[in-house]
Write an enzyme that holds these catalytic residues in place. Sequence first.
Site, PDB file in Angstrom:
ATOM      1  N   ASP A  30       0.828  -1.196   0.000  1.00 17.31           N
ATOM      2  CA  ASP A  30       0.000   0.000   0.000  1.00 17.31           C
ATOM      3  C   ASP A  30       0.867   1.252   0.000  1.00 17.31           C
ATOM      4  O   ASP A  30       1.577   1.511   0.970  1.00 17.31           O
ATOM      5  CB  ASP A  30      -0.911  -0.018   1.235  1.00 17.31           C
ATOM      6  CG  ASP A  30      -1.831   1.184   1.305  1.00 17.31           C
ATOM      7  OD1 ASP A  30      -2.042   1.829   0.272  1.00 17.31           O
ATOM      8  OD2 ASP A  30      -2.341   1.477   2.400  1.00 17.31           O
TER       9      ASP A  30
ATOM     10  N   ASP B 224      -1.233   7.249  -6.872  1.00 11.77           N
ATOM     11  CA  ASP B 224      -1.637   6.101  -6.064  1.00 11.77           C
ATOM     12  C   ASP B 224      -1.649   4.846  -6.923  1.00 11.77           C
ATOM     13  O   ASP B 224      -2.333   4.799  -7.936  1.00 11.77           O
ATOM     14  CB  ASP B 224      -3.022   6.360  -5.480  1.00 11.77           C
ATOM     15  CG  ASP B 224      -3.425   5.309  -4.462  1.00 11.77           C
ATOM     16  OD1 ASP B 224      -2.591   4.448  -4.151  1.00 11.77           O
ATOM     17  OD2 ASP B 224      -4.564   5.363  -3.985  1.00 11.77           O
TER      18      ASP B 224
END
Length: 453
Positions: free
Chosen positions: A119, A326
């Site tokens: 992540d 992201d």
Amino acid sequence: MAHHRLHHRLQLVCLVAVVLTAAPAAHAIFHFDFRLDTDSPFFGRSARASRYDTWRRAALESNAQQARRLAKALGKLSGAAAATDIAAADVTISPYTHQGHCLTVGVGTPPQPSKVILDLGSDLLWTQCSLVGPTAKQLEPVFDAARSSSFSVLPCNSKPCEEGTFTNKTCTDRKCAYENYYGIMTATGVLATDTFTFGTHHNVSANLTFGCGKLANGTIAEASGILGLSPGPLSMLKQLAITKFSYCLTPFADRKTSPVMFGAMADLGKYKTTGKVQTIPLLKNPVEDMYYYVPMVGISLGSKRLDVPEDALAIKPDGTGGTVLDSATTLAYLVEPAFKELKKAVMEGIKLPVANRSVDDYPLCFELPRGTSMEKVQAPPLVLHFDGDAEMSLPRDNYFQEPSPGMLCLAVMQAPFEGAPNVIGNVQQQNMHVLYDVGNRMFSYAPTKCDSI
């Protein structure tokens, strides 16, 4: 005092590298070997059907997580661990269910396997741990701290506890207890240290601060936890003094592995690209340092520059807004004025009837002619303009998807609330080799055939 986190998703990426050996020599390297979990119930029987299912699930996941974005102020962590040599790392990533990809590491001495999700929007490495009571269902056995001779709980006055960032933090029985929100899920636990072992052909071990915890609600597809690689204070990047890394994402629906490089191997000049390398600064948010911000100043569809004020895309003095990169969010997000302009331009430019029904969370869909797939549709590039005349040109497949047969949908949504940032998601980055030079706060990218690296 309770804090709120700007966590924005968990569309996750899973690096599969099981290591159950003793600690290697100090100069060993990371080596991850990833294979698609084709037995996953999230994938259909045919390649075409599974592509639709994958896109629909990813869109739903992205929207639910974006709706939970919250701002949070961060402090700085001092005292990084000794650098680990990962310059020769051979890392690839591949899809793991609709939520992303995961890495299996060895935790403790002797190592116990733990599957953690990669992540880039959080910094804490955590895994479910029997020390904190009943845990959510996971594929590997839950980490048993009592079986590890190198496990140690961190006290409340430790630097990671004092300077780390959490949604909530309390001192319980002299232990540093935390609670973190990750989009649509919540994790709780206590901070600890232990030995983490990585690699398949080459092993390397490092003592890391991590969360010995559990999933309080939500799901991470039966993984054990999360490996955060954001620039935040508890990130593995900070702990191991890793100053740069790069990745090149193959299209998610292709189910091909994607390479990830650390250290000296993270160099776009070492690999063949299909376009020029461009470099822009990674911006500093005045309030937090958990995300990778870039200076987007405008948007074009084809040769038409959209009427979007530059200040609508900028980071505000209070830390809101701006544009973040992201790898774990599928869809892109634009603030209201930018999204409205893009939607209007797309409706004018795509010569297809607008669908009178919605498909999951996609904001705009078109009806394809019977028997026609999106590959037959001509669409101008979506161009993201950055400060300094750099631009990122996105072909049709990087901003359109076909989540169900006969439906061509815009893979861009409006930011879910005022103050939320624009987000350049993983669909926009596919077949783009991107490099995060964290040490020099620079971001480089180049169009690349990622499955050829």
